[in-house]
Design a protein around this motif. Structure first.
Motif, mmCIF file in Angstrom:
data_model
loop_
_atom_site.group_PDB
_atom_site.id
_atom_site.type_symbol
_atom_site.label_atom_id
_atom_site.label_comp_id
_atom_site.label_asym_id
_atom_site.label_seq_id
_atom_site.Cartn_x
_atom_site.Cartn_y
_atom_site.Cartn_z
ATOM 1 N N VAL A 29 0.836 -1.205 0.000
ATOM 2 C CA VAL A 29 0.000 0.000 0.000
ATOM 3 C C VAL A 29 0.870 1.254 0.000
ATOM 4 N N ASP A 30 0.303 2.300 -0.541
ATOM 5 C CA ASP A 30 0.918 3.627 -0.499
ATOM 6 C C ASP A 30 0.554 4.244 0.847
ATOM 7 N N PRO A 31 1.532 4.566 1.711
ATOM 8 C CA PRO A 31 1.201 5.071 3.047
ATOM 9 C C PRO A 31 0.555 6.455 3.043
ATOM 10 N N ARG A 32 0.615 7.141 1.890
ATOM 11 C CA ARG A 32 -0.031 8.458 1.810
ATOM 12 C C ARG A 32 -1.503 8.315 1.438
ATOM 13 N N ALA A 101 -1.503 -7.064 6.095
ATOM 14 C CA ALA A 101 -1.948 -8.451 6.023
ATOM 15 C C ALA A 101 -3.466 -8.437 6.116
ATOM 16 N N SER A 102 -4.096 -8.445 4.965
ATOM 17 C CA SER A 102 -5.555 -8.461 4.848
ATOM 18 C C SER A 102 -5.906 -9.352 3.676
ATOM 19 N N GLY A 103 -6.977 -10.114 3.814
ATOM 20 C CA GLY A 103 -7.350 -11.017 2.739
ATOM 21 C C GLY A 103 -7.773 -10.321 1.470
ATOM 22 N N THR A 104 -8.211 -9.075 1.573
ATOM 23 C CA THR A 104 -8.672 -8.291 0.430
ATOM 24 C C THR A 104 -8.165 -6.860 0.549
ATOM 25 N N PRO A 105 -8.071 -6.123 -0.572
ATOM 26 C CA PRO A 105 -7.636 -4.729 -0.513
ATOM 27 C C PRO A 105 -8.707 -3.848 0.127
ATOM 28 N N VAL A 106 -8.290 -3.040 1.074
ATOM 29 C CA VAL A 106 -9.228 -2.145 1.770
ATOM 30 C C VAL A 106 -9.564 -0.942 0.903
ATOM 31 N N LEU A 107 -8.549 -0.409 0.225
ATOM 32 C CA LEU A 107 -8.731 0.776 -0.626
ATOM 33 C C LEU A 107 -7.929 0.619 -1.908
ATOM 34 N N GLY A 108 -8.402 1.275 -2.958
ATOM 35 C CA GLY A 108 -7.614 1.348 -4.178
ATOM 36 C C GLY A 108 -8.317 0.729 -5.373
ATOM 37 N N HIS A 362 -11.920 5.204 13.645
ATOM 38 C CA HIS A 362 -11.289 6.268 12.855
ATOM 39 C C HIS A 362 -12.270 6.980 11.931
ATOM 40 N N GLY A 363 -13.368 6.301 11.618
ATOM 41 C CA GLY A 363 -14.344 6.920 10.738
ATOM 42 C C GLY A 363 -13.949 6.934 9.283
ATOM 43 N N VAL A 368 -8.433 2.265 8.756
ATOM 44 C CA VAL A 368 -8.333 0.803 8.774
ATOM 45 C C VAL A 368 -6.968 0.372 8.251
ATOM 46 N N VAL A 369 -6.540 0.991 7.153
ATOM 47 C CA VAL A 369 -5.229 0.649 6.588
ATOM 48 C C VAL A 369 -4.125 0.984 7.585
ATOM 49 N N ASP A 370 -4.203 2.144 8.208
ATOM 50 C CA ASP A 370 -3.190 2.510 9.202
ATOM 51 C C ASP A 370 -3.128 1.481 10.324
#
Length: 378
Positions: A29-32, A101-108, A362-363, A368-370
C-alpha cells in the motif's frame, strides 16, 4: 498425466511435532493514499537480500509472498514469522511503501489488478480470463511435513469437515476497495469462482487422484497441476500437506496460532488414516453451506454443521476444532500456548472484527489501513 511428489527426500521429523512452515501473501500500500500500490517487485528485490528465495512476487503487482523455513517448535516458528514480517516491512518502508496483512484490498483501484509479467500468468489469463479481476487476495498457507503422497491425500479427507472452522478462525477480509461486503472473509467468496478451488473432493486413493487430475487437465480447467487450488492438498513442491483455506492473518501472532492448530489437525488425521479410517463424508452441499456461513459470519455469528446444516455459534465451532486436536496439542507441548492464544483472540476479536472496529474508531477506511500497517509485525 501422472502427478509425482516434488521431492523424494525428507528431513527427520518427530511424529508428535512434524515440521511445519507458513507461506503468507501481503498487500503493498501507499502510506499516503492508503491504496494498494503495484510496486511489489521493488519490495521483493530489497527483501531478498535477507530472505533470498523465501520472498517472491505473486500473480498481481500488489502482492508480496513470504515463507518461513521448516520449524519444529512453536517458539521457533513465532521467531521466524516475526523476523520474516519485519524484513519485508522494512523493505517496503525503504521504498516509501507499507504492507498490510488483509485477505482483500481495503482501498484502491484493484479491479482489474496489474498482473505480474510471467509466461505462466499469461497462460492463466488466456485460460481463466476475467476470473483474474479479483485476484488481489491474500491467504495464509500452512505446510505440515508428510512425504507420503497417498497418505497425504487420505489425510485431506479428514481435514475437509474442519475447513469451515479454519475460515472462521482467521477471517480477515471484510472490506473490498472501500466497501463493507457484509462478510468476514470475502476472499473465500472471490476465490470460490475458480473451477478447481474450495474444499478438495473426497479421494479414495492415489490412483483416484491421478485419474481426476487427468480429467481436469483434459477439460482445460488446469493450466498445470499447480492450478489445482483446493484448500487442502499435497504440496506439489514440498513433502507436505498444504492447508490454504484461511485469509492471511492480520498479525504474526495469529499466524503462529493457526499453524499450531493446523499441524495438530494433520497429526490427528494422519493417525486416523494409519488406523484404517477412510474419513468422514459430509454432504458436499452442506460443506459448501458451511463454507459460506463461515465466510459470512467469521467468529462473530454462527457457523453451519457440515453434516446437518444446523447453525452453531462460530466460537463453539472453533472450540470443537481445538477439542478435536487436543491429543496432538498435548503430545507436541502446544496445548497451553494454543489455549492462551485462543483466549486472546476471542477477547481481541477476529481480524475482520478488528478491521470493522478500526473503521468505527477512525471513521475512515484510511484509518483501517493505518491500523493494519501497525499490526503487521505484531
Amino acid at each position: 498425466m501422472t502427478v509425482t511428489a516434488a521431492s523424494t527426500t525428507s528431513a527427520p521429523s518427530d511424529p508428535a511435532r512434524p515440521l511445519m512452515g507458513v507461506e503468507e501473501e501481503y498487500l503493498v500500500v501507499d502510506p499516503r493514499t492508503r491504496e494498494v500500490a503495484p510496486r511489489a517487485g521493488l519490495v521483493v528485490a530489497r527483501a531478498a537480500g535477507e530472505l533470498g528465495d523465501r520472498v517472491c512476487t505473486e500473480i498481481t503487482q500488489f502482492q508480496v509472498e513470504a515463507k518461513t523455513p521448516p520449524c519444529a517448535g512453536s517458539a521457533e516458528l513465532a521467531r521466524e514469522l516475526a523476523r520474516m514480517r519485519a524484513v519485508v516491512a522494512a523493505a517496503a518502508r525503504a521504498e516509501g511503501l507499507a504492507l498490510i496483512a488483509s485477505g482483500t484490498p481495503v482501498l484502491g483501484p484493484a479491479v482489474p489488478p496489474p498482473i505480474t509479467e510471467d509466461p505462466r500468468y499469461d497462460l492463466g489469463i488466456e485460460n481463466y480470463r476475467s476470473l483474474h479481476d479479483e485476484q488481489a487476495i491474500c491467504a495464509g498457507h500452512v505446510h505440515v511435513h508428510l512425504p507420503d503422497r497417498e497418505r497425504a491425500l487420505l489425510v485431506c479427507n479428514h481435514l475437509r469437515p474442519w475447513l469451515p472452522a479454519l475460515i472462521a478462525f482467521m477471517a480477515n477480509s471484510p472490506f473490498w476497495t472501500g466497501r463493507d461486503t457484509g462478510y468476514a472473509a470475502w476472499r473465500v467468496l472471490a476465490w470460490s469462482k475458480w473451477p478447481v478451488a474450495g474444499p478438495p473432493p473426497y479421494l479414495e486413493s492415489l490412483g483416484h487422484f491421478e485419474r481426476l487430475v487427468e480429467g481436469l487437465t483434459a477439460s482445460g480447467a488446469l493450466v498445470d497441476p499447480a492450478t489445482m487450488f483446493w484448500d487442502a492438498r499435497p504440496s506439489l513442491r514440498l513433502p507436505t500437506v498444504e492447508v490454504r483455506v484461511s485469509d492471511v492473518p492480520a498479525s504474526a501472532r495469529e499466524s503462529a496460532l493457526l499453524a499450531l492448530v493446523v499441524r495438530a489437525l494433520v497429526t490427528v488425521s494422519l493417525r486416523r488414516v494409519e488406523a484404517g479410517d477412510p474419513g468422514p463424508r459430509p454432504p458436499d452441499e452442506l460443506l459448501r453451506v458451511a463454507y459460506w456461513r463461515a465466510a459470512r459470519d467469521g467468529l462473530d455469528g454462527h457457523g453451519a454443521d457440515p453434516y446437518t446444516g444446523r447453525q452453531v455459534p462460530a466460537a463453539q465451532v472453533v472450540e470443537g476444532l481445538i477439542e478435536h486436536v487436543r491429543p496432538a496439542l498435548e503430545e507436541s507441548g502446544d496445548l497451553e500456548t494454543v489455549l492462551r492464544e485462543w483466549r486472546w483472540l476471542r477477547e481481541a476479536g477476529s481480524g475482520a472484527a478488528r478491521q470493522r472496529a478500526a473503521l468505527r474508531r477512525h471513521g475512515s477506511f484510511e484509518g483501517v489501513v493505518d491500523d493494519l500497517v501497525a499490526r503487521f509485525s505484531g
